[in-house]
Design a protein around this motif. Structure first.
Motif, PDB file in Angstrom:
ATOM      1  N   GLU A 163     -86.818 -30.234  22.201  1.00 36.55           N
ATOM      2  CA  GLU A 163     -86.208 -30.115  23.519  1.00 36.55           C
ATOM      3  C   GLU A 163     -85.479 -28.781  23.569  1.00 36.55           C
ATOM      4  OE1 GLU A 163     -83.817 -33.460  24.562  1.00 36.55           O
ATOM      5  OE2 GLU A 163     -85.517 -34.848  24.636  1.00 36.55           O
ATOM      6  N   PHE A 164     -86.022 -27.844  24.361  1.00 32.98           N
ATOM      7  CA  PHE A 164     -85.443 -26.513  24.511  1.00 32.98           C
ATOM      8  C   PHE A 164     -84.466 -26.523  25.681  1.00 32.98           C
ATOM      9  CE2 PHE A 164     -88.276 -25.160  21.526  1.00 32.98           C
ATOM     10  CZ  PHE A 164     -88.708 -23.843  21.552  1.00 32.98           C
ATOM     11  N   PRO A 165     -83.311 -25.898  25.580  1.00 33.85           N
ATOM     12  CA  PRO A 165     -82.519 -25.673  26.794  1.00 33.85           C
ATOM     13  C   PRO A 165     -83.247 -24.700  27.713  1.00 33.85           C
ATOM     14  CG  PRO A 165     -81.568 -24.491  24.932  1.00 33.85           C
ATOM     15  CD  PRO A 165     -82.671 -25.354  24.371  1.00 33.85           C
ATOM     16  N   GLU A 166     -83.254 -24.987  29.002  1.00 34.76           N
ATOM     17  CA  GLU A 166     -83.934 -24.096  29.955  1.00 34.76           C
ATOM     18  C   GLU A 166     -83.002 -22.929  30.280  1.00 34.76           C
ATOM     19  OE1 GLU A 166     -86.832 -23.863  30.793  1.00 34.76           O
ATOM     20  OE2 GLU A 166     -87.827 -25.734  31.315  1.00 34.76           O
ATOM     21  N   ALA A 179     -83.688 -19.002  24.824  1.00 32.93           N
ATOM     22  CA  ALA A 179     -83.994 -20.214  24.069  1.00 32.93           C
ATOM     23  C   ALA A 179     -85.242 -20.023  23.211  1.00 32.93           C
ATOM     24  CB  ALA A 179     -84.173 -21.393  25.017  1.00 32.93           C
ATOM     25  N   LEU A 180     -86.302 -19.451  23.797  1.00 35.56           N
ATOM     26  CA  LEU A 180     -87.534 -19.224  23.040  1.00 35.56           C
ATOM     27  C   LEU A 180     -87.319 -18.175  21.953  1.00 35.56           C
ATOM     28  CD1 LEU A 180     -90.528 -19.646  22.525  1.00 35.56           C
ATOM     29  CD2 LEU A 180     -91.002 -17.989  24.341  1.00 35.56           C
ATOM     30  N   MET A 181     -86.578 -17.120  22.293  1.00 34.15           N
ATOM     31  CA  MET A 181     -86.334 -16.062  21.312  1.00 34.15           C
ATOM     32  C   MET A 181     -85.575 -16.615  20.100  1.00 34.15           C
ATOM     33  SD  MET A 181     -86.973 -12.960  20.637  1.00 34.15           S
ATOM     34  CE  MET A 181     -87.474 -12.351  22.254  1.00 34.15           C
ATOM     35  N   LYS A 182     -84.604 -17.494  20.360  1.00 34.70           N
ATOM     36  CA  LYS A 182     -83.860 -18.110  19.264  1.00 34.70           C
ATOM     37  C   LYS A 182     -84.795 -18.927  18.382  1.00 34.70           C
ATOM     38  CE  LYS A 182     -80.128 -21.399  18.289  1.00 34.70           C
ATOM     39  NZ  LYS A 182     -79.116 -22.317  18.880  1.00 34.70           N
ATOM     40  N   PHE A 183     -85.700 -19.656  19.017  1.00 33.10           N
ATOM     41  CA  PHE A 183     -86.660 -20.465  18.267  1.00 33.10           C
ATOM     42  C   PHE A 183     -87.528 -19.590  17.374  1.00 33.10           C
ATOM     43  CE2 PHE A 183     -90.939 -22.145  17.889  1.00 33.10           C
ATOM     44  CZ  PHE A 183     -90.721 -23.415  17.380  1.00 33.10           C
ATOM     45  N   LEU A 215     -84.861 -25.911  10.654  1.00 29.81           N
ATOM     46  CA  LEU A 215     -84.859 -26.790  11.827  1.00 29.81           C
ATOM     47  C   LEU A 215     -83.436 -27.192  12.195  1.00 29.81           C
ATOM     48  CD1 LEU A 215     -87.827 -29.295  11.311  1.00 29.81           C
ATOM     49  CD2 LEU A 215     -87.635 -27.527  13.056  1.00 29.81           C
ATOM     50  N   ASP A 216     -82.662 -27.566  11.199  1.00 29.11           N
ATOM     51  CA  ASP A 216     -81.282 -27.970  11.452  1.00 29.11           C
ATOM     52  C   ASP A 216     -80.450 -26.798  11.971  1.00 29.11           C
ATOM     53  OD1 ASP A 216     -81.894 -30.541  10.633  1.00 29.11           O
ATOM     54  OD2 ASP A 216     -81.267 -30.199   8.559  1.00 29.11           O
ATOM     55  N   ALA A 217     -80.736 -25.609  11.438  1.00 34.23           N
ATOM     56  CA  ALA A 217     -80.006 -24.420  11.887  1.00 34.23           C
ATOM     57  C   ALA A 217     -80.347 -24.075  13.334  1.00 34.23           C
ATOM     58  CB  ALA A 217     -80.333 -23.238  10.975  1.00 34.23           C
ATOM     59  N   LEU A 218     -81.548 -24.415  13.757  1.00 37.33           N
ATOM     60  CA  LEU A 218     -81.958 -24.139  15.134  1.00 37.33           C
ATOM     61  C   LEU A 218     -81.073 -24.867  16.125  1.00 37.33           C
ATOM     62  CD1 LEU A 218     -84.092 -22.869  17.061  1.00 37.33           C
ATOM     63  CD2 LEU A 218     -85.440 -24.963  16.745  1.00 37.33           C
ATOM     64  N   GLY A 219     -80.724 -26.121  15.829  1.00 35.71           N
ATOM     65  CA  GLY A 219     -79.813 -26.864  16.691  1.00 35.71           C
ATOM     66  C   GLY A 219     -80.460 -27.545  17.883  1.00 35.71           C
ATOM     67  N   TYR A 220     -81.795 -27.532  17.978  1.00 36.60           N
ATOM     68  CA  TYR A 220     -82.494 -28.213  19.064  1.00 36.60           C
ATOM     69  C   TYR A 220     -82.879 -29.627  18.616  1.00 36.60           C
ATOM     70  CZ  TYR A 220     -83.219 -23.513  21.088  1.00 36.60           C
ATOM     71  OH  TYR A 220     -83.049 -22.248  21.603  1.00 36.60           O
ATOM     72  N   GLU A 221     -82.897 -30.551  19.563  1.00 37.78           N
ATOM     73  CA  GLU A 221     -83.375 -31.899  19.259  1.00 37.78           C
ATOM     74  C   GLU A 221     -84.856 -31.812  18.908  1.00 37.78           C
ATOM     75  OE1 GLU A 221     -82.729 -35.806  18.537  1.00 37.78           O
ATOM     76  OE2 GLU A 221     -81.200 -34.514  19.445  1.00 37.78           O
TER      77      GLU A 221
END
Length: 524
Positions: A441-444, A448-452, A494-500
C-alpha cells in the motif's frame, strides 16, 4: 445563540437527552429528509428508509457534533481559536462551524490529502495546515499546537458535546417516523452511533440499533469482544471515513450499553450499496456513507427479516470522483452478480465456442487470454460471468464446467485477482525465476515510488510491477522480486520502507497466470 451547557466526561443518559434537545445545531445544519428507497424496499421485502445526511451544507453529519462542541466553548476559548486533525468530513464541519461563530479554525491534514478536501476546508473558512504522512501524525501535530498556542482541540468523535450534537439526527428520525423497527448506523470512532443509541433508547427503547463496520476497520466489534477499547494493528482505507483503529472511550461506554448488534461488511458489499443509493434515490455516497445500507442488506439476508421498517444513515457524500471507477468495477461482485474463474481449455480451434456453449445464455463479462509456448497444448483463461441467482448459480457454473472436463478455480473472492491479475493476464516469463511476490500500500504522494525504488529497487531485480490508480489516498501495488526463498536482508529493507505489505507468493491467481512455474488448477 441557544444556551448549551457543557457536559462532564461521562454524562448520564438523561443529561445526554437534555444536551441534545438544547444543542444549537440548526444555526448551521439542516433537518435532512428521511426518504424511502422504493426499489430496494421491493427487493428486500421491507420498507427501507435512508436518512440523507449528504444534504447537509458540508455533505455529512459531522457538522452536527462540531458545531455543538464549538458553540459550548467559553468566550475565552473562542477568542483563542480551535484546532483539529482530519482529512475528511470532520475537517469541513469544524471549518464551517467556526466560521459561523467568528472563531479561528486550524485544520491539520496529512500531506497526501486530496486537493478537493483541502480546498473544501478553505472554502468553508478554515486554515489548512498540511503535515505528516498519515492521520496519526497530523493528530499529534494538532494536539501539540493546541498546547503550544492555546487552541481548543475539537475531537472527531470521543467527546460528550460532539456525541450530543450527533444525537440530534436521532431526534429527527423519531419525528419523521415513529414506526421504525431498526436503525442501521455506520461506525468509525463511534460518535454517531453513540449519540443515536443513547437518545433512541431513552425515548423508544424497542427500536433496535445496529452498528455497521467495515471488515478491515472493525474497532467496535473488537472492543465488544475484549470488553474494552483496543487498538487494531491496521485498518483498510477504502472506506476512509470510518478507518479508525480504536473506538473512543466514551463512545464505547455508550455503545456497550445501548447498541443491540454489530455487523461487518467488505469493500465489494459497500460498492454494491453505493450503486443501490444511486439507482434508487440518485445519491452519490462516499464509501463510508453507503456503509450502513451495505450492513442493512446483509443483516436482512442473514436474519431473514421481512415486513419491517428499516432506516439507515447515508452519512456522507464527499466522494473523490476518480474513486467511482473502482466502485463501478466492484459493485457487481458485491451484489454477487458476477463470478470470476480461471479455466484451462484446449489450445485448439473452436475451444472458446465450446466453452461458451456450456455457459449457455449466461453473459460473459470478461475474457482474458494470451498464448504461451510454455504450455502449447492448453490455454489458461481468466473469465467473468454475470450471475442472476448469486452464489447458487456460481456453484452451478463450477459444477457444469467440472463435469465437462475443464480444470477450473473460482477466483471471485480472491482479492489479488480482482485488484491486479485481471489486468495482467498473459504475463508469464519465458524462463524459470526464483521469484517472490508482494502486495504494497503506497501513499498517494509525490516521492512514494522513488522511496520504494531507492529502498528496494537498487538491490534486487524487479520482475513484475502493477499499479492502477483508483482515486483513493493510497495506492495498491503488486511487485515481484527475483530472490531466494529466504533473504533476511530483504525483510530488513521491507521494514525500513515503512509501507504496509503482504507476501503473496502462494496466491493461486499468481500461480495460475503470472508465475513461471506451471500450476494445476484446484477445483473449489
Amino acid at each position: 445563540m441557544a444556551a448549551f451547557r457543557p457536559l462532564n466526561s461521562a454524562p448520564s443518559s438523561a443529561e445526554y437527552l437534555k444536551a441534545t434537545l438544547s444543542a444549537p445545531v440548526y444555526e448551521a445544519a439542516i433537518v435532512t429528509p428521511l426518504q424511502e428507497m422504493t426499489k430496494i424496499s421491493e427487493r428486500l421485502e421491507n420498507t427501507i428508509l435512508v436518512k440523507r445526511e449528504d444534504r447537509q451544507p458540508v455533505h455529512s453529519f459531522k457538522l452536527r457534533g462540531a458545531y455543538t462542541m464549538i458553540a459550548g466553548l467559553t468566550p475565552e476559548q473562542k477568542a483563542k481559536g480551535v484546532v483539529t486533525a482530519s482529512a475528511g468530513n470532520h475537517a469541513q464541519g469544524v471549518a464551517l462551524s467556526a466560521n459561523r461563530m467568528g472563531v479561528k479554525a486550524l485544520i491539520v491534514m496529512p500531506v497526501a490529502t486530496a486537493d478537493i478536501k483541502v480546498d473544501a476546508v478553505r472554502q468553508f473558512g478554515g486554515e489548512a495546515l498540511l503535515y505528516g504522512a498519515n492521520f496519526d501524525e497530523a493528530k499529534a501535530k494538532a494536539i501539540a499546537l493546541s498546547e503550544e498556542m492555546g487552541y481548543t482541540f475539537v475531537p472527531p468523535f470521543d467527546h460528550p458535546a460532539v456525541i450530543a450534537g450527533q444525537a440530534t439526527l436521532a431526534m429527527e428520525l423519531l419525528q419523521q417516523d415513529v414506526h421504525l423497527d431498526r436503525i442501521f448506523v455506520p461506525v468509525g470512532g463511534g460518535g454517531l452511533i453513540a449519540g443515536v443509541a443513547v437518545l433512541i433508547k431513552q425515548l423508544m427503547p424497542e427500536i433496535k440499533i445496529i452498528g455497521v463496520e467495515a471488515e478491515d476497520a472493525a474497532c467496535l466489534k473488537a472492543a465488544l469482544k475484549a470488553g474494552h477499547p483496543v487498538e487494531l494493528a491496521r485498518v483498510g482505507l477504502f472506506a476512509e471515513g470510518v478507518a479508525v483503529k480504536r473506538i473512543g472511550d466514551e463512545t464505547f461506554r455508550l455503545c456497550q450499553k445501548y447498541v443491540d448488534d454489530v455487523i461487518t461488511v467488505d469493500s465489494d458489499e459497500i460498492c454494491a450499496a453505493v450503486k443501490d443509493l444511486f439507482e434508487d434515490v440518485r445519491a452519490i455516497a462516499e464509501p463510508s456513507g453507503a456503509l450502513a445500507l451495505a450492513g442493512l442488506k446483509k443483516y436482512v439476508e442473514e436474519h431473514q427479516i421481512k415486513g419491517e421498517r428499516l432506516a439507515h444513515v447515508l452519512s456522507g457524500a464527499n466522494v473523490n470522483f476518480h474513486g467511482l471507477r473502482y466502485v463501478s468495477e466492484r459493485c457487481e461482485l458485491g451484489e454477487k452478480r458476477e463470478a470470476l474463474f480461471a479455466v484451462t481449455i484446449p489450445e485448439q480451434k473452436g475451444s472458446f465456442l465450446r466453452f461458451c456453449q456450456i455457459l449457455g445464455q449466461r453473459v460473459v463479462t470478461e475474457f482474458n487470454y494470451r498464448y504461451s509456448d510454455a504450455d502449447p497444448e492448453n490455454a489458461r483463461i481468466f473469465v467473468g460471468v454475470r450471475l442472476s441467482q448469486g452464489l447458487q448459480e456460481r456453484k452451478e457454473i463450477l459444477r457444469e464446467l467440472t463435469v465437462a472436463g475443464y480444470q477450473v478455480a473460482d477466483l471471485s473472492d480472491d482479492e489479488m485477482a480482482k485488484l491486479h491479475v485481471r489486468y495482467m493476464v498473459g504475463g508469464r516469463p519465458n524462463k524459470p525465476l526464483k521469484e517472490r511476490l508482494f502486495s504494497f500500500e503506497f501513499p498517494e504522494s509525490s516521492g512514494a515510488l522513488m522511496k520504494f525504488l531507492k529502498t528496494l529497487g537498487t538491490y534486487w531485480n524487479i520482475t513484475l510491477f502493477h499499479y492502477r490508480s483508483h482515486g483513493t489516498d493510497y495506492g495498491r501495488v503488486l511487485v515481484a522480486f527475483e530472490l531466494p526463498e529466504t533473504e533476511g536482508r530483504f525483510e530488513r529493507h521491507l521494514d525500513a520502507l515503512g509501507y504496509e505489505y503482504h507476501d503473496e507468493t502462494g496466491n493461486p491467481s499468481f500461480q495460475l497466470f503470472l508465475s513461471p512455474q506451471t500450476t494445476s488448477l484446484v477445483v473449489e
